[in-house]
Design an enzyme around this catalytic site. Sequence first.
Site, PDB file in Angstrom:
ATOM      1  N   ARG A 225       0.860  -1.208   0.022  1.00  0.00           N
ATOM      2  CA  ARG A 225      -0.017  -0.093   0.081  1.00  0.00           C
ATOM      3  C   ARG A 225       1.022   1.339   0.284  1.00  0.00           C
ATOM      4  O   ARG A 225       2.040   1.296   0.534  1.00  0.00           O
ATOM      5  CB  ARG A 225      -0.804   0.059   1.309  1.00  0.00           C
ATOM      6  N   HIS A 273       0.604  -0.284 -10.398  1.00  0.00           N
ATOM      7  CA  HIS A 273      -0.217  -1.074  -9.694  1.00  0.00           C
ATOM      8  C   HIS A 273      -0.541  -2.495 -10.323  1.00  0.00           C
ATOM      9  O   HIS A 273      -1.896  -2.664 -10.413  1.00  0.00           O
ATOM     10  CB  HIS A 273      -1.428  -0.385  -9.082  1.00  0.00           C
TER      11      HIS A 273
END
Length: 310
Positions: A225, A273
């Site tokens: 994250r 991502h």
Amino acid sequence: MTANILFAAQSESWDRYQTPLTRALDRTGLAYDLRLDFAPDQVDYIVYAPNSSVQDFSAYSRLKAVLNLWAGVEDVVGNPTLRVPLARMVDHGLTRGMVEWVAGHVLRHHLGMDAHITGQDGVWRTQVPPLAQDRRVTVLGLGELGRACAASLAILGFAVSGWSRSPKTIAQVTTHHGDAGLAAALAAAEILVLLLPDTPATANILNARRLAGLPRGAIVINPGRGALIDDAALLAALDSGQVSHATLDVFRTEPLPADHPFWAHPRVTVTPHIASATRESSASEVIAENIWRGETGAPFLHLVDRALGY
């Protein structure tokens, strides 16, 4: 009795999930009705993406569970209107994708591949990397993804340490836990992999003080994250040489803004991502099994602990 299932996600997700989810539900033998729209008081289960239009759960009076399509639940776990069980996505395809991405980038940095890929300049570079057994890798976060990555890196021969909030045991991995164990885990991290959830307790866990606790020249790899890292502290550590390279797949703002310093920094690799993603076919099996469990009285799988946030 028919189980009414609301699919609450963006329209493009419905296009991808309708067929595999229908097939998976058919295999359970349950009577069900899967739709994009129901009267709230008729819904038994919500197959959910946190970016959907459903943000207030208070009208769903017969709701039995919310089944998240994403591994991350930080955008829904604190919703005060959600009072039924929340299950996160734990998917074989997602796990294998993360293992492959992490193993690939750990091996890339371990072997020094960048120098040969980008250094086609006529210089005969003869430096030989150590064997994996002599390279210390630490994984912060030993949930489903972290455990799988740590175990796979150990199988490749790396000297692997892991850290988690509570005690964990993983074959061939030296595990640490709690505040006292974090410093030891960082001190062993020539290559550091971040796979913690995004919670108040993990925000900026890799700050200036903890970056200073890494071996000088360490590699940082973050497919977890974006909020785990203090960006300014990481840039300072890169500039000083305390961190020799950072490979980052997740960021506080996504897509990463074009003017963010990570893009231009010579010691940063940005990936968009892509470390792991939910595969519709395998994720549909997970969702269907939890609905079967709810209808047959079996316990739900992969429930979120609201107090911990994951």
